[in-house]
Design a protein around this motif. Sequence first.
Motif, PDB file in Angstrom:
ATOM      1  N   ARG A  99       1.594   0.075  24.183  1.00 33.59           N
ATOM      2  CA  ARG A  99       2.677   0.285  23.224  1.00 33.59           C
ATOM      3  C   ARG A  99       3.569   1.451  23.636  1.00 33.59           C
ATOM      4  O   ARG A  99       4.256   2.031  22.807  1.00 33.59           O
ATOM      5  CB  ARG A  99       2.121   0.580  21.840  1.00 33.59           C
ATOM      6  N   TYR A 118      -1.789  -1.738  13.241  1.00 37.03           N
ATOM      7  CA  TYR A 118      -1.373  -2.408  14.459  1.00 37.03           C
ATOM      8  C   TYR A 118      -2.248  -3.629  14.686  1.00 37.03           C
ATOM      9  O   TYR A 118      -3.466  -3.563  14.575  1.00 37.03           O
ATOM     10  CB  TYR A 118      -1.527  -1.483  15.669  1.00 37.03           C
ATOM     11  N   ILE A 122       2.122  -6.748  16.610  1.00 35.89           N
ATOM     12  CA  ILE A 122       2.685  -6.537  15.276  1.00 35.89           C
ATOM     13  C   ILE A 122       2.331  -5.141  14.792  1.00 35.89           C
ATOM     14  O   ILE A 122       1.212  -4.673  14.974  1.00 35.89           O
ATOM     15  CB  ILE A 122       2.140  -7.590  14.293  1.00 35.89           C
ATOM     16  N   GLU A 123       3.299  -4.498  14.174  1.00 33.70           N
ATOM     17  CA  GLU A 123       3.056  -3.175  13.617  1.00 33.70           C
ATOM     18  C   GLU A 123       3.471  -3.213  12.151  1.00 33.70           C
ATOM     19  O   GLU A 123       4.608  -3.486  11.826  1.00 33.70           O
ATOM     20  CB  GLU A 123       3.888  -2.148  14.389  1.00 33.70           C
ATOM     21  N   ILE A 124       2.506  -2.971  11.276  1.00 32.67           N
ATOM     22  CA  ILE A 124       2.773  -3.074   9.846  1.00 32.67           C
ATOM     23  C   ILE A 124       2.897  -1.674   9.256  1.00 32.67           C
ATOM     24  O   ILE A 124       2.050  -0.821   9.496  1.00 32.67           O
ATOM     25  CB  ILE A 124       1.617  -3.829   9.139  1.00 32.67           C
ATOM     26  N   GLU A 128       5.294  -2.759   4.080  1.00 36.17           N
ATOM     27  CA  GLU A 128       5.151  -4.170   4.461  1.00 36.17           C
ATOM     28  C   GLU A 128       3.749  -4.676   4.165  1.00 36.17           C
ATOM     29  O   GLU A 128       3.272  -5.610   4.782  1.00 36.17           O
ATOM     30  CB  GLU A 128       5.437  -4.343   5.950  1.00 36.17           C
ATOM     31  N   PHE A 131       2.222  -8.281   3.969  1.00 38.99           N
ATOM     32  CA  PHE A 131       1.620  -9.076   5.050  1.00 38.99           C
ATOM     33  C   PHE A 131       0.102  -9.112   4.897  1.00 38.99           C
ATOM     34  O   PHE A 131      -0.528 -10.163   5.025  1.00 38.99           O
ATOM     35  CB  PHE A 131       1.975  -8.493   6.420  1.00 38.99           C
ATOM     36  N   LEU A 401       4.844 -15.837   8.780  1.00 43.75           N
ATOM     37  CA  LEU A 401       5.389 -15.855  10.143  1.00 43.75           C
ATOM     38  C   LEU A 401       6.902 -15.685  10.110  1.00 43.75           C
ATOM     39  O   LEU A 401       7.477 -14.951  10.911  1.00 43.75           O
ATOM     40  CB  LEU A 401       5.035 -17.176  10.836  1.00 43.75           C
ATOM     41  N   LEU A 404       7.738 -12.226   9.337  1.00 46.76           N
ATOM     42  CA  LEU A 404       7.455 -11.408  10.519  1.00 46.76           C
ATOM     43  C   LEU A 404       8.581 -11.527  11.534  1.00 46.76           C
ATOM     44  O   LEU A 404       8.959 -10.562  12.189  1.00 46.76           O
ATOM     45  CB  LEU A 404       6.144 -11.895  11.127  1.00 46.76           C
ATOM     46  N   ARG A 407      11.966  -9.727  10.058  1.00 47.29           N
ATOM     47  CA  ARG A 407      11.919  -8.384   9.472  1.00 47.29           C
ATOM     48  C   ARG A 407      12.654  -7.391  10.364  1.00 47.29           C
ATOM     49  O   ARG A 407      12.715  -7.533  11.587  1.00 47.29           O
ATOM     50  CB  ARG A 407      10.478  -7.937   9.255  1.00 47.29           C
ATOM     51  N   HIS A 409      13.404  -3.587  11.912  1.00 46.43           N
ATOM     52  CA  HIS A 409      12.655  -2.395  12.302  1.00 46.43           C
ATOM     53  C   HIS A 409      13.385  -1.132  11.904  1.00 46.43           C
ATOM     54  O   HIS A 409      13.106  -0.059  12.373  1.00 46.43           O
ATOM     55  CB  HIS A 409      12.405  -2.401  13.806  1.00 46.43           C
ATOM     56  N   GLU A 442      10.128   1.239  15.440  1.00 44.39           N
ATOM     57  CA  GLU A 442       9.837   0.874  16.826  1.00 44.39           C
ATOM     58  C   GLU A 442       9.247   2.077  17.534  1.00 44.39           C
ATOM     59  O   GLU A 442       9.497   3.214  17.165  1.00 44.39           O
ATOM     60  CB  GLU A 442      11.112   0.401  17.524  1.00 44.39           C
TER      61      GLU A 442
END
Lengths: 533, 308
Positions: A99, A118, A122-124, A128, A131, A401, A404, A407, A409, A442
């Motif tokens: 990453r 993580y 995908i990073e939540i 969020e 999810f 999905l 996701l 969405r 950043h 990000e």
Amino acid sequence: MNSPDGPAGKNDRDTDVAVEDGVARTNRPVSSAVADPGAATHRHEPHEPERAHLPEKLYEKRQAVHNKRIDGPFRRFKWAMMIVTLAIYYVTPWIRWDRGPYAPDQAVLVDLANRRFYMFGIEIWPHEFYFVAGLLIMAGIGLFLVTSAVGRAWCGYACPQTVWTDLFQHVDRFVDGDRNARMRLDAAPWTWGKVLRRAFKWTIYAVIGFATGGAWILYFADAPTLFRDFFAGDAAPVAYITVAVLTLTTVVLGGFMREQVCIYMCPWPRIQSAMLDEKSLIVTYKDWRGEPRGSVKKARKHPGEFGDCIDCNLCVAVCPTGIDIREGPQIGCITCALCIDACDRVMAEVGRPRGLIDYATLEDCEREARGETPRSPWRTLLRPRTIAYSLIWGSIGLALLFALGVRSHTGLTVSPDRNPPFMLMSDGSIRNSFTLKLRNMESRPRDMAIALEGLPGGVMWSDTIGRDDAAPAQVMTVPADQTRTMRAYVMAPAGTGERDFAFRITSQDEQRETDSVETRFSAPEAGQPRDSQ
Amino acid sequence: MANKRPTGKRIDEPTGTETVGHEWDGIEELDTPMPRWWLWTFYLTIVFAIFYVIAFPAWPMVDKATEGVLGWSSRGQLAKEISAADLARQGVRDRLARIPIERLPEDSALMAQAVAGGNAAFKVNCVQCHGSGAAGSQNLGYPNLNDDDWLWGGDLRAIEYTLTHGIRQAGHDETRMSIMPAFEGMLEPAQVEAVVSHVLSLSGKAEGSALGAQTFADNCAVCHGARGEGSREFGAPSLNDAIWLRGSTREDIRRQVLNPRLGMMPKWEGRLDPVTIKMLAAYVHSLGGGEDFVEVAADPAVEVDEQP
């Protein structure tokens, strides 16, 4: 509960009832005995013979379940599931995922300290969390789907309690031997040999428990670092406490309580009775074929009087929750199908067709009892109920999905300062203050442009951008994976009234991600002197 | 029944337990003993209670409670926690004490600490007059600290000086001091009306007149400046901008000409330590109207602020 005197011994009560009644036992829930009107009258006017049968205690003490080793397709499937689930559990934290320099290189990581989750690419973020909620709903509906299709298959093969109980039962078998040896040892006096054997077994329990708890914490921090720190004594106290608690609960729940968790603690068997219907595949004893029971010898002496069940009790002996499936569907049955393996083996030995105990739907059971050909079990999988569950499950998955995929950043939240709501400056212009939160989701620092929209003549500066540099738009750098909080001063020329306007944030990179927040510019009412407020 | 005990209580056959001796609609209650673990927990709570009463302040006496052999008190614990917190802050306070306030903005981390500390001190000492949002009060003449209008200067040094020595503190040599004369009786009523119009005309709110301009030049300009721009030397407010300390209507201004009300601010030297005053200055400066030192150098009127 199986009787302690092993497979050779008779289950007294069952035998008595079977002989006294002289009729085939039906597949009915155990609890129906309580609803029997005869039983109810016995309460008030006990007959003499009935009184003799009254138990000394109202509660039966738990008898340890020593399930016998069995081999067969379902046992092999259980092995496979155990290996797969344990492998997923133990290996996942060690999977690396690049990453860049700003985020941990762990594929699956719940970073509580920085409130990030993580999962591979995908990073939540905390906002969020829907999810995670969506995944939990999918897990719940997935459970419904599996149950309506194949009964309690989750309980039988994939539930952690089942997997670890299975593991501990294999430890028992490895240390103490199979069922009969274990029961002999249980009843034996506490000699040094037994003490050593038990100490050895419980040490293995503790090691398994420790490995379970130890793997759990690896999901919450960089696994290799934490692993090293943990054994060096440098990890956080919460890591040691978590491992200690999980080691203890694993040993207690998996090592000692076992089927009691499934029967008394788990809520799922209560719900499953509502989820199952006559079209669900469950493990069933075909009483019309098996009853009345009689040994091979008896059956040979009186042909035509006995069913296929030779009353060998092997189905009871192999059961990990210690139930007798021949009493009908019951709460203790986790449909692991080891009894099917056992019964099929016995039927093959005595030369009778397999499937006396089998996965079947109640509908097919009735059909088969009437002498019709049962349908293929696979056909039961496709029916309105399972299709409906699949559709719900799938649409939630697709919605997640989709969310996701689209969405952003980049994010912005704005909260206006209310005390004071506005400020008159010496040149008559009006200033408002806002607290802005700029999110960069990000793993690289990004420049964000913040612009005022719908506020003519408005300029802004901040706690880091001086008033000399006030302008309608400003550019801020937001560090990787962070939310930057800034206090923004927004000034509009004299005479500006109360009005709505917006802050728009635009990422200064190739993505040009944007977010906009409507808010209100407060001002004194026109024509009112300031001191009249 | 056969199995009645002398107490009159029946033995329940299946369980062998006494019943409590009552019957409700044919239902009897077993007199089951409390579980052993429950009883032991109960006994332990009794032991704990005895220990607690001896060890800790517990028993109310005539004028105060028993003190307990451990000498613990909630006040003592609070004092301990406060001193621990003070100790944790000591490093920052030491650095703040050493750094001259002119150089504070260079250390942004220390500045942030000072602003946070000043915010807390403001909530305790200043909100009574200046309000929790530091917006002041026009009716009572407490200045708004958020805006860009400063009576005595708005850079860190000037604010710290005002905080330290106060405004119009009688008997204090270094305090900010100025007195606006009361013009009641000194000016003719016509002159008063004319000067009020003139003051309003400075910010374009009324028509001026020759009489007003003359009266203003003779009586007011020495402090408030020829164009009403004010003077930080005397804390004289500027009269040509949009901000009015005591109101902008004719009545407000006339009253202030005839019988001026003069604001006072306590001197905090001696009541707050220098570090707290420094933090308060940083906080007030951060509210949005704080001025740079560069501007100070360009404005000769504020050099008065640099008193020793």
